[in-house]
Write an enzyme that holds these catalytic residues in place. Structure first.
Site, PDB file in Angstrom:
ATOM      1  N   ASP A  94     -75.915 -99.061  15.989  1.00 26.61           N
ATOM      2  CA  ASP A  94     -76.067 -98.592  17.365  1.00 26.61           C
ATOM      3  C   ASP A  94     -76.259 -97.073  17.371  1.00 26.61           C
ATOM      4  O   ASP A  94     -75.297 -96.316  17.349  1.00 26.61           O
ATOM      5  CB  ASP A  94     -74.842 -98.981  18.194  1.00 26.61           C
ATOM      6  CG  ASP A  94     -74.985 -98.571  19.659  1.00 26.61           C
ATOM      7  OD1 ASP A  94     -76.021 -97.958  20.020  1.00 26.61           O
ATOM      8  OD2 ASP A  94     -74.066 -98.862  20.436  1.00 26.61           O
ATOM      9  N   HIS A 135     -73.570 -91.328  21.680  1.00 28.96           N
ATOM     10  CA  HIS A 135     -72.492 -91.228  20.704  1.00 28.96           C
ATOM     11  C   HIS A 135     -72.702 -90.092  19.689  1.00 28.96           C
ATOM     12  O   HIS A 135     -71.900 -89.949  18.767  1.00 28.96           O
ATOM     13  CB  HIS A 135     -72.335 -92.559  19.965  1.00 28.96           C
ATOM     14  CG  HIS A 135     -72.190 -93.727  20.882  1.00 28.96           C
ATOM     15  ND1 HIS A 135     -71.106 -93.887  21.705  1.00 28.96           N
ATOM     16  CD2 HIS A 135     -73.020 -94.781  21.127  1.00 28.96           C
ATOM     17  CE1 HIS A 135     -71.258 -95.004  22.417  1.00 28.96           C
ATOM     18  NE2 HIS A 135     -72.404 -95.557  22.078  1.00 28.96           N
ATOM     19  N   ILE A 176     -69.087 -89.944  23.177  1.00 25.97           N
ATOM     20  CA  ILE A 176     -67.968 -90.874  23.158  1.00 25.97           C
ATOM     21  C   ILE A 176     -68.079 -91.814  21.962  1.00 25.97           C
ATOM     22  O   ILE A 176     -69.145 -91.977  21.372  1.00 25.97           O
ATOM     23  CB  ILE A 176     -67.882 -91.692  24.465  1.00 25.97           C
ATOM     24  CG1 ILE A 176     -69.139 -92.563  24.641  1.00 25.97           C
ATOM     25  CG2 ILE A 176     -67.667 -90.782  25.664  1.00 25.97           C
ATOM     26  CD1 ILE A 176     -69.070 -93.513  25.828  1.00 25.97           C
ATOM     27  N   GLY A 210     -67.792 -98.420  22.040  1.00 25.80           N
ATOM     28  CA  GLY A 210     -66.789 -99.401  22.446  1.00 25.80           C
ATOM     29  C   GLY A 210     -66.511-100.412  21.350  1.00 25.80           C
ATOM     30  O   GLY A 210     -65.360-100.812  21.130  1.00 25.80           O
TER      31      GLY A 210
END
Length: 284
Positions: free
Chosen positions: A187, A192, A207, A210
């Site tokens: 990903d 990110h 961030i 998840g």
């Protein structure tokens, strides 16, 4: 572009084939922060090819797929990953060739200005034998796509956590570079990695994925209740609540009732829950 309910319910992706080696398996574990202590004999088998072990949550990266969402017509910028569900039918090998196939299994209209809920499943099979290895389930909250005239409702009811004090907890501090390592497993969303992109998305800095937090919780359950044997995990389901910033400490709190381990993951520094309503099913 509004969601077309009849069209989205027929959406499928694949089959597509993925080949991976022990390198990808070790990189995934490193992306979760395993092996930080190279003398930890319990974690070394996840990051060293001598007797290599595979966390079941690795299935979420080896079968990475954006095709269904790309075909759905939703506003991708407004999409939030709401839940992830995983059922293990046979252990994922540390290397091999797999065949994956995805499909939309549900779509619910929360109303104009309230968004839409999309459910999708992905099956992972051994390419050579056709054996079903893992089924992944995903709930997507499309915040900008409500009011398309579809059925009301939502996804599966969340697992209810016990009201008593948790039985065990395991905490791991994430690295400042955690997202930069984890993104190499598939990903590569700039959210990110790119500070400017993160700020445009409303975050002060990039961030953590998840699914990295999800994998971290799986790691905690395997440590606390499986004696570091990942093949004991049969199901692993969770709901995403709050984003995590690399460098923060993740504490997974767990309750065991028979073969069910309920869990949630808390960001220690901000005292907020990042993953909630978690349910793992483990073998005796």
């Amino acid at each position: 572009m509004a969601i077309d309910y009849e069209k989205i319910m027929k959406l499928e992706s694949g089959p597509w084939t993925v080949s991976y080696t022990d390198r990808e398996t070790m990189l995934y574990a490193l992306g979760l922060g395993m092996g930080l202590d190279p003398l930890n004999a319990d974690e070394l088998p996840f990051v060293y090819e001598n007797g290599l072990k595979v966390l079941p949550s690795q299935a979420t990266v080896v079968a990475w797929d954006n095709e269904l969402l790309a075909k759905s017509g939703v506003n991708f910028i407004m999409v939030v990953h709401g839940e992830e569900r995983l059922t293990v039918h046979a252990p994922l090998p540390y290397e091999g060739t797999i065949e994956c196939k995805g499909k939309v299994t549900g779509c619910f209209d929360k109303g104009e200005g309230k968004g839409a809920i999309i459910l999708a499943d992905t099956e992972i099979r051994d390419k050579a034998t056709g054996q079903l290895l893992v089924t992944l389930g995903m709930t997507i909250f499309a915040r900008g796509d409500g009011g398309f005239g579809g059925p009301a409702g939502g996804g599966p009811a969340p697992h209810v956590l016990p009201e008593r004090d948790f039985d065990k907890s395991v905490a791991y501090r994430t690295l400042e570079s955690q997202a930069l390592i984890y993104r190499l497993s598939g990903d590569r969303n700039p959210l990110h990695a790119d500070p400017n992109f993160a700020q445009m998305a409303g975050f002060p800095r990039p961030i953590l994925h998840g699914l990295c937090t999800y994998g971290n919780a799986c790691r905690a359950v395997v440590e606390a209740y499986c004696d570091f044997d990942p093949t004991k995990v049969v199901e692993f389901n969770a709901r995403f609540s709050t984003p995590v910033f690399p460098g923060e400490t993740l504490e997974t709190q767990m309750w065991r009732d028979g073969n069910v381990v309920s869990f949630r993951t808390r960001v220690v520094e901000r005292d907020v829950v990042a993953i909630n309503n978690g349910k793992a099913v483990i073998k005796d």
